[in-house]
Write a protein that holds these residues in place. Structure first.
Motif, PDB file in Angstrom:
ATOM      1  N   LYS A  82       0.858  -1.180   0.000  1.00  0.00           N
ATOM      2  CA  LYS A  82       0.000   0.000   0.000  1.00  0.00           C
ATOM      3  C   LYS A  82       0.897   1.232   0.000  1.00  0.00           C
ATOM      4  N   ASN A  83       0.457   2.256  -0.710  1.00  0.00           N
ATOM      5  CA  ASN A  83       1.125   3.547  -0.695  1.00  0.00           C
ATOM      6  C   ASN A  83       0.129   4.489  -0.052  1.00  0.00           C
ATOM      7  N   ASP A  84       0.378   4.889   1.180  1.00  0.00           N
ATOM      8  CA  ASP A  84      -0.609   5.570   2.010  1.00  0.00           C
ATOM      9  C   ASP A  84      -1.777   4.604   2.186  1.00  0.00           C
ATOM     10  N   LYS A  85      -2.957   4.939   1.683  1.00  0.00           N
ATOM     11  CA  LYS A  85      -4.098   4.029   1.837  1.00  0.00           C
ATOM     12  C   LYS A  85      -4.496   3.415   0.503  1.00  0.00           C
ATOM     13  N   THR A  86      -3.697   3.634  -0.528  1.00  0.00           N
ATOM     14  CA  THR A  86      -4.001   3.147  -1.867  1.00  0.00           C
ATOM     15  C   THR A  86      -3.213   1.878  -2.160  1.00  0.00           C
ATOM     16  N   LEU A  87      -3.868   0.875  -2.757  1.00  0.00           N
ATOM     17  CA  LEU A  87      -3.165  -0.343  -3.166  1.00  0.00           C
ATOM     18  C   LEU A  87      -2.216  -0.019  -4.303  1.00  0.00           C
ATOM     19  N   CYS A  88      -1.032  -0.567  -4.247  1.00  0.00           N
ATOM     20  CA  CYS A  88      -0.072  -0.410  -5.335  1.00  0.00           C
ATOM     21  C   CYS A  88      -0.472  -1.326  -6.498  1.00  0.00           C
ATOM     22  N   HIS A  89       0.043  -1.037  -7.672  1.00  0.00           N
ATOM     23  CA  HIS A  89      -0.340  -1.778  -8.874  1.00  0.00           C
ATOM     24  C   HIS A  89       0.229  -3.195  -8.929  1.00  0.00           C
ATOM     25  N   PHE A  90       1.442  -3.393  -8.409  1.00  0.00           N
ATOM     26  CA  PHE A  90       2.120  -4.682  -8.545  1.00  0.00           C
ATOM     27  C   PHE A  90       2.125  -5.437  -7.234  1.00  0.00           C
ATOM     28  N   GLY A  91       2.023  -6.755  -7.323  1.00  0.00           N
ATOM     29  CA  GLY A  91       2.072  -7.611  -6.146  1.00  0.00           C
ATOM     30  C   GLY A  91       2.666  -8.956  -6.516  1.00  0.00           C
ATOM     31  N   THR A  92       2.686  -9.848  -5.539  1.00  0.00           N
ATOM     32  CA  THR A  92       3.228 -11.188  -5.742  1.00  0.00           C
ATOM     33  C   THR A  92       2.209 -12.220  -5.277  1.00  0.00           C
ATOM     34  N   ARG A  93       1.918 -13.167  -6.158  1.00  0.00           N
ATOM     35  CA  ARG A  93       1.069 -14.289  -5.757  1.00  0.00           C
ATOM     36  C   ARG A  93       1.907 -15.203  -4.894  1.00  0.00           C
ATOM     37  N   VAL A  94       1.386 -15.536  -3.736  1.00  0.00           N
ATOM     38  CA  VAL A  94       2.104 -16.404  -2.805  1.00  0.00           C
ATOM     39  C   VAL A  94       1.260 -17.643  -2.522  1.00  0.00           C
ATOM     40  N   ILE A  95       1.946 -18.696  -2.165  1.00  0.00           N
ATOM     41  CA  ILE A  95       1.263 -19.909  -1.722  1.00  0.00           C
ATOM     42  C   ILE A  95       1.631 -20.164  -0.263  1.00  0.00           C
ATOM     43  N   ILE A  96       0.750 -20.848   0.415  1.00  0.00           N
ATOM     44  CA  ILE A  96       1.000 -21.203   1.817  1.00  0.00           C
ATOM     45  C   ILE A  96       1.720 -22.548   1.819  1.00  0.00           C
ATOM     46  N   THR A  97       2.913 -22.574   2.391  1.00  0.00           N
ATOM     47  CA  THR A  97       3.696 -23.810   2.411  1.00  0.00           C
ATOM     48  C   THR A  97       3.626 -24.524   3.761  1.00  0.00           C
ATOM     49  N   ASP A  98       3.197 -23.795   4.802  1.00  0.00           N
ATOM     50  CA  ASP A  98       3.092 -24.411   6.121  1.00  0.00           C
ATOM     51  C   ASP A  98       2.213 -23.518   6.996  1.00  0.00           C
ATOM     52  N   PHE A  99       1.647 -24.093   8.024  1.00  0.00           N
ATOM     53  CA  PHE A  99       0.880 -23.310   8.985  1.00  0.00           C
ATOM     54  C   PHE A  99       1.041 -23.937  10.356  1.00  0.00           C
ATOM     55  N   GLU A 100       0.784 -23.117  11.379  1.00  0.00           N
ATOM     56  CA  GLU A 100       0.943 -23.590  12.753  1.00  0.00           C
ATOM     57  C   GLU A 100       0.077 -22.757  13.686  1.00  0.00           C
ATOM     58  N   ALA A 101      -0.292 -23.343  14.811  1.00  0.00           N
ATOM     59  CA  ALA A 101      -0.958 -22.600  15.874  1.00  0.00           C
ATOM     60  C   ALA A 101       0.157 -21.978  16.716  1.00  0.00           C
ATOM     61  N   LEU A 102       0.149 -20.660  16.824  1.00  0.00           N
ATOM     62  CA  LEU A 102       1.184 -19.959  17.578  1.00  0.00           C
ATOM     63  C   LEU A 102       0.885 -20.003  19.071  1.00  0.00           C
ATOM     64  N   PRO A 103       1.894 -19.834  19.935  1.00  0.00           N
ATOM     65  CA  PRO A 103       1.678 -19.894  21.380  1.00  0.00           C
ATOM     66  C   PRO A 103       0.608 -18.927  21.893  1.00  0.00           C
ATOM     67  N   ASP A 104       0.424 -17.793  21.190  1.00  0.00           N
ATOM     68  CA  ASP A 104      -0.591 -16.826  21.612  1.00  0.00           C
ATOM     69  C   ASP A 104      -1.981 -17.146  21.069  1.00  0.00           C
ATOM     70  N   GLY A 105      -2.110 -18.326  20.404  1.00  0.00           N
ATOM     71  CA  GLY A 105      -3.399 -18.759  19.894  1.00  0.00           C
ATOM     72  C   GLY A 105      -3.703 -18.289  18.471  1.00  0.00           C
ATOM     73  N   LEU A 106      -2.844 -17.473  17.898  1.00  0.00           N
ATOM     74  CA  LEU A 106      -3.052 -16.999  16.532  1.00  0.00           C
ATOM     75  C   LEU A 106      -2.567 -18.036  15.526  1.00  0.00           C
TER      76      LEU A 106
END
Length: 187
Positions: A46-70
């Motif tokens: 984001k540039n200020d509150k506006t979305l920028c034109h370019f981004g990157t498609r990402v994939i989720i390679t792993d996930f976990e329950a964090l100690p704080d519950g998140l």
């Protein structure tokens, strides 16, 4: 192609790996969508509150329950895109109509580029938090090296977007030669 978008100041390019903490309901839904369709999601700045034109498609390679519950997820950049249009859904999740862009081609390290690659190797050794996600870093691929440098350097959002808009790594390589050579002269 439509992708749910995750706007944040993180700059991640193809091949880049990072971790995110997910806690807002709209982003929990984003993770569910990304996992259900196997397309991943769009990481965009984001540039200020506006979305920028370019981004990157990402994939989720792993996930976990964090100690704080998140929820913690590990993501990997796959390919760059440009946002053609976007809208906000009822829960605040932003979805974009995007066009994928060709990734920068792999490029062998030349003799003149060795300082850039060696400096990144040294940085990863001295600041392991930058290199901890890369079990097999590719210091022999100049494109990979340039992309990791661009992710780490404290550049302005418009500079990062400009580099993303390039069709190859030549501009990044030229920029890094200047930055690294100046830094080496100071030592």
């Amino acid at each position: 192609m439509q992708l749910p978008l995750f706007p944040m100041q993180m700059y991640l390019l193809p091949g880049g790996i990072s971790k995110l903490r997910i806690f807002e309901p709209r982003y929990i839904r984003l993770v569910k969508l990304a996992m259900a369709c196997n397309d991943g999601f769009g990481l965009c700045m984001k540039n200020d509150k506006t979305l920028c034109h370019f981004g990157t498609r990402v994939i989720i390679t792993d996930f976990e329950a964090l100690p704080d519950g998140l929820l913690g997820i590990t993501i990997k950049g796959v390919e760059k895109f440009i946002i053609n249009d976007h809208w906000e859904e009822e829960d605040g999740l932003i979805v974009g109509e995007v066009t994928m862009l060709e990734n920068w081609s792999k490029s062998d390290i030349k003799f003149v580029d060795r300082d850039i690659a060696n400096s990144l190797r040294t940085l990863f050794r001295e600041y392991p938090e930058h290199g901890e996600y890369y079990q097999e870093p590719d210091f022999n691929d100049m494109t990979w090296v340039c992309q990791r440098w661009l992710e780490i350097l404290p550049l302005e959002t418009n500079q990062k977007q400009w580099f993303m808009s390039r069709v190859d790594s030549r501009a990044a390589m030229s920029f890094l030669h200047t930055v690294i050579e100046e830094e080496l002269k100071k030592r």
